[in-house]
Each structure stands twice: as structure tokens, then as C-alpha cells.
Scaffold this active site. Sequence first.
Site, short mmCIF file in Angstrom:
data_model
loop_
_atom_site.label_atom_id
_atom_site.label_comp_id
_atom_site.label_asym_id
_atom_site.label_seq_id
_atom_site.Cartn_x
_atom_site.Cartn_y
_atom_site.Cartn_z
N HIS A 136 45.14 44.34 37.58
CA HIS A 136 45.01 45.56 39.17
C HIS A 136 45.86 45.96 39.16
O HIS A 136 47.56 46.15 39.39
CB HIS A 136 44.41 44.29 40.30
CG HIS A 136 44.66 44.47 41.10
ND1 HIS A 136 45.40 44.91 42.34
CD2 HIS A 136 43.29 44.74 42.18
CE1 HIS A 136 44.42 44.62 43.75
NE2 HIS A 136 43.36 44.44 43.24
N ASP A 213 48.32 36.92 36.20
CA ASP A 213 47.65 36.97 37.47
C ASP A 213 46.51 36.60 37.14
O ASP A 213 45.01 37.29 37.26
CB ASP A 213 47.53 39.28 37.54
CG ASP A 213 46.07 39.04 38.75
OD1 ASP A 213 45.73 38.55 39.48
OD2 ASP A 213 46.49 40.73 38.67
N GLN A 216 41.22 36.59 40.13
CA GLN A 216 39.88 36.34 39.72
C GLN A 216 39.94 35.02 39.25
O GLN A 216 38.85 33.93 39.33
CB GLN A 216 39.49 37.40 38.99
CG GLN A 216 39.44 38.95 39.88
CD GLN A 216 38.54 38.32 40.53
OE1 GLN A 216 37.82 38.13 40.79
NE2 GLN A 216 38.97 39.68 41.84
N LYS A 239 40.20 34.47 47.67
CA LYS A 239 38.93 34.73 46.99
C LYS A 239 38.29 33.12 46.50
O LYS A 239 37.68 33.03 45.38
CB LYS A 239 39.91 35.39 46.13
CG LYS A 239 39.81 36.87 45.77
CD LYS A 239 40.27 36.84 44.68
CE LYS A 239 41.29 39.11 44.44
NZ LYS A 239 40.65 40.48 45.28
N CYS A 377 40.80 49.26 42.77
CA CYS A 377 42.53 48.82 42.79
C CYS A 377 42.63 49.29 41.19
O CYS A 377 43.46 47.66 41.16
CB CYS A 377 42.38 48.12 43.38
SG CYS A 377 42.57 48.28 44.87
N1 7TS Z 1 44.63 41.40 40.77
C1 7TS Z 1 43.38 40.98 40.57
C2 7TS Z 1 42.57 40.51 39.24
C3 7TS Z 1 42.51 40.73 42.12
O1 7TS Z 1 41.06 41.09 41.64
C4 7TS Z 1 42.90 41.21 42.62
C5 7TS Z 1 42.54 41.49 44.48
C6 7TS Z 1 44.52 40.88 43.34
C7 7TS Z 1 44.94 41.17 41.60
C8 7TS Z 1 45.52 41.45 44.89
O2 7TS Z 1 45.00 40.36 45.40
P1 7TS Z 1 45.30 40.42 46.86
O3 7TS Z 1 44.67 39.16 47.27
O4 7TS Z 1 47.04 40.02 46.80
O5 7TS Z 1 44.55 41.29 46.93
N2 7TS Z 1 40.89 42.22 44.04
C9 7TS Z 1 40.12 42.91 44.26
C10 7TS Z 1 39.14 43.37 43.77
O6 7TS Z 1 38.50 43.47 42.76
N3 7TS Z 1 38.40 44.04 45.28
O7 7TS Z 1 39.02 43.98 46.43
C11 7TS Z 1 40.46 42.92 45.62
#
Ligand code: 7TS
Length: 419
Positions: A136, A213, A216, A239, A377
Site C-alpha cells: 500500500h 503492515d 488488513q 478496519k 492505493c
Molecule cells: N496498509 C494496508 C494494507 C491497507 O489496506 C491500508 C488501507 C493502509 C495500509 C492504510 O491504512 P490507514 O488506516 O492508515 O489509511 N487500505 C485501504 C483500502 O484498501 N481501501 O481504502 C483504504
Amino acid sequence: MSTVEHSIATTNVSAFDVNKIRGDFPALHQEIHGHPLIYLDTGATAQKPQAVIDALSHFYAHDYANVHRAVHTLGERATQAYEGAREKMRKFIHAASTREIVFVRGTTEAINLVAQSFARPALRAGDEIILTQMEHHSNIVPWQLVCEQTGAVLRVVPVNDDGELVIEELEKLISPRTRLLTLVHLSNALGTINPVRRIIAAAHAANVPVLLDGAQAAPHLGVDVQDLDCDFYAFSGHKLYGPSGIGVLYAKETLLDAMPPYHGGGEMIRYVSFDKTEYNELPYKFEAGTPNIAGAVGLGAAIDYLTGVGIAEIAAYESDLLHYATKAAGGIPGLRLIGTARDKASILSFELEGVHPHDIGTILDRQGIAVRAGHHCAMPIMRRFGVPATTRASFGMYNTRTEIDALISGIQKAKELFR
Ligand code: 7TS
């Protein structure tokens, strides 16, 4: 086999009471464009159970005050609720101590913290950071920034046509210049579950620390940071069926101890004068300013809810949904799955010949079905598969096979419209 994997293998999917679970999520019970909402965008963010909404509202209505500073009763209650959430989180990810649980805004902030406080002071020009082609952007850009600041360079592990890491290449990339290996546990764009235990063992054999990371993975697989033996684990509350604006950086205590603070301000100090400032103990050294107190309390309620349902049960149920959806999608001519790894979870990403993902997303929305269309992303992995974007259905514990049937007929409808 870890505890979670073992219980997945022995979990009876038919005993999973999805209707009861659906009853706990008020947002699911609404119509969109005259159709019942089918929410297949949990990968972007999860809907919230009533227990989380109630915990937030109860906290604001009864116990709200600032934490760690007031001698008055509300201040004590708020501190207990906030620190209670930290202990729930410690247990949830099996960390050794609450000193290793740093509350942050989310995965993105957690990774930036490691990049700036752990990596930046240690990196010299020519040092290497290994990451993968399926990251990501939030696990790419912080490292690019730190490379610009230090002259370090990125090494990228390739991905094969199924969306799996080429592990032999990863192992070859580990060199005496490698200072950190950072990778996604469960890919948001492909659904691939990476073989992180093997990867961590290979990195540790060369004294290379590993950041996972877990944005998910945390909600879908369960996490045992001590069993994984990862050095850092980053994830987001939103999430995990909790509020947005709260997340966690787990790090081994010895590492956090040696790292300088990321942000300066109140809370992260023990003593301040103009000559010298002494930092607070862990984890407060990394929590400058008034934190997202209610967010943490809501996240604690989300963990209670998740553990009540059972993370292994959720994983097994979602795995069944993914198999069902994969099989059904395979029957649609012109549909190409992006991400066909042997070990996958919760994500069905695809392209449909002749129809742009945004058009599919819009057509599905008219039928009440929420999916994400775009690059998720993760532009480098889109480029690897030669697509600008995909349509992505991502599943949560509240989805059903009937909803997947509706998705499949929605995709077929989109195909007919563009024929
Ligand atoms: N890493 C992964 C694997 C992710 O899926 C996401 C967010 C992030 C990092 C960033 O997380 P945040 O909470 O700091 O924004 N992924 C997604 C997605 O798949 N669609 O919208 C956000």
C-alpha cells in the site's frame, strides 16, 4: 500451526450465526437506491457494531475527561477506560506488555513513526530497506521520504503472476546493507496472505528487523506478535470494526526504548526545562498531546465484540465466503481475477473485459452494492498486473452467500450493459 490456524482448521462454518451478527450492525439495515445495502467494502473500512457505537456514546455521556493528568473522578475514569483499551489490545495481539502498544492515528501514522524514529537515525547513504511490489502507498512513501533524507535506497521484492511474493528473490535481496524489511501481511489489493513467519526467520537470520503492515490482517486473520516474532506491527482501528482516527503501533520494547520520540509536546515528557527535557516512559514517549481517547475506548469495545464472536470463527467464515465468491466469479466470461495466490483472504479483486472498474462500481451502487473501484492505493502492483485499476469486493464477518450471488448477477448486468 498457530493457535488461530489450528482453530480455523477445526471450526464449523455452519455454526456461524451471521444473521445474529448482522443484527448487531445498524448501518447494514438500510436501502440504497431502493435496494437493501450490500456492503462489500470492508477492506476500505468496516461498519461498526452497535456495541462500539454505544461505547463511544456512553463514554462521551458519562466518563469523558482528559487522561493521565486530572486528579478528579472523571479524569480517573477516562484514564482507566483509555488504559483498559490498551490492555485489551495487548491481549488481542498477544504482546508481552502494554509498554509495547502505542496508540496512533492508524497504520499510516504507525509506519511513518517507524520510518522517522527507528530508521532515519540509523540509516546511512547506501543502506537498504526491503519492501515488496504489493505494498500500500502508506508502506512505500514513508520509506521514500526517509531515503531522500538519508541517501538510503529501496529494494523491491517482485510478485509472480498469481500475486505471490517471489520468496527466493526476497532472500537474495537481504544483504549486509539491509537495515529493515517491511511488508504487508495481507494485501489489500490482491488478498494474498504472505508467508510472514518464513520471511521473518530469513530476515532475523541476517539480523534484519521486520515491520508488518497488518491493516488488513488484524481483522481477518488474528495476530500473535510474539508467535510471529515481528519487530513492528502496524494496524488501524477502523478496519477492525472500531472508530477511525485510532490505530496501533506494536513494537518490541527494546526497540521502542532505543528510539527517539516522533512528536514532541505534552504527555510524552516527564520533565521539561529550557536546558533539558526528560521523556516519559513507554508507551507515552510516543503519544504526544491529547490522544484520541474516545477512539481508543471504542476500539476496546470492538475488540470485545470481535473476541466475543471469535477471530478464528470469523476467519473460517470469511474464508468460506471467499471460496464461494471466487468460484462464482470464475464462471463469468471475460472476468479476470487479479490475485490468485494459494493463500488468500477476504479480498476479490478483478477486471472485466470491456468495462471500466468505475463503471462497474457505479452500476453496482445503483443495485445497492458497495464495492471499491480504483488502484486501492497500491499503484505499483496495479502496474505489475498491467491494469490501471480493479474492482474490489472485500468481505467482512457480516456478509453472506446471498450477497455474493447479488454481486455476481450485478457484474453480469454490467457486462450486458456494455456489450
Ligand atoms: N496498509 C494496508 C494494507 C491497507 O489496506 C491500508 C488501507 C493502509 C495500509 C492504510 O491504512 P490507514 O488506516 O492508515 O489509511 N487500505 C485501504 C483500502 O484498501 N481501501 O481504502 C483504504
